[in-house]
Design a protein around this motif. Structure first.
Motif, PDB file in Angstrom:
ATOM      1  N   UNK A  59       0.841  -1.193   0.000  1.00 26.35           N
ATOM      2  CA  UNK A  59       0.000   0.000   0.000  1.00 26.35           C
ATOM      3  C   UNK A  59       0.878   1.246   0.000  1.00 26.35           C
ATOM      4  N   UNK A  60       1.951   1.231   0.784  1.00 27.87           N
ATOM      5  CA  UNK A  60       2.932   2.326   0.812  1.00 27.87           C
ATOM      6  C   UNK A  60       4.247   1.741   0.306  1.00 27.87           C
ATOM      7  N   UNK A  61       4.640   2.088  -0.920  1.00 30.11           N
ATOM      8  CA  UNK A  61       5.868   1.530  -1.506  1.00 30.11           C
ATOM      9  C   UNK A  61       7.117   1.914  -0.729  1.00 30.11           C
ATOM     10  N   UNK A  62       8.128   1.060  -0.807  1.00 30.20           N
ATOM     11  CA  UNK A  62       9.392   1.320  -0.113  1.00 30.20           C
ATOM     12  C   UNK A  62      10.078   2.594  -0.587  1.00 30.20           C
ATOM     13  N   UNK A  63       9.852   2.992  -1.832  1.00 31.78           N
ATOM     14  CA  UNK A  63      10.564   4.150  -2.357  1.00 31.78           C
ATOM     15  C   UNK A  63       9.864   5.492  -2.086  1.00 31.78           C
TER      16      UNK A  63
END
Length: 70
Positions: A59-63
């Motif tokens: 849902x919240x990308x690492x980048x």
């Protein structure tokens, strides 16, 4: 949810059914985001799934930028 006892599975189905009914009565176009691990084999449930956050999808990308914490 095949490994979940039938009574637990039925309670989860009832919970999601209640959410679906409440949204339909209040505002049918309302978007509800629920983060959970249920994978119900109910047609109405499966039709409502937009994304499955598995296999590296998040849902919240690492980048995404992070806020520095003091």
């Amino acid at each position: 949810m095949d490994q979940v006892p039938d009574d637990d599975r039925q309670r989860v189905v009832q919970m999601f059914s209640l959410i679906f009914q409440a949204v339909e009565q209040v505002e049918p176009s309302l978007q509800v985001i629920i983060v959970e691990h249920a994978d119900l084999n109910e047609q109405w449930y499966r039709e409502a799934i937009v994304e499955r956050w598995r296999g590296g999808m998040k849902l919240v990308p690492d980048d995404w930028p992070r806020v520095d914490q003091p």
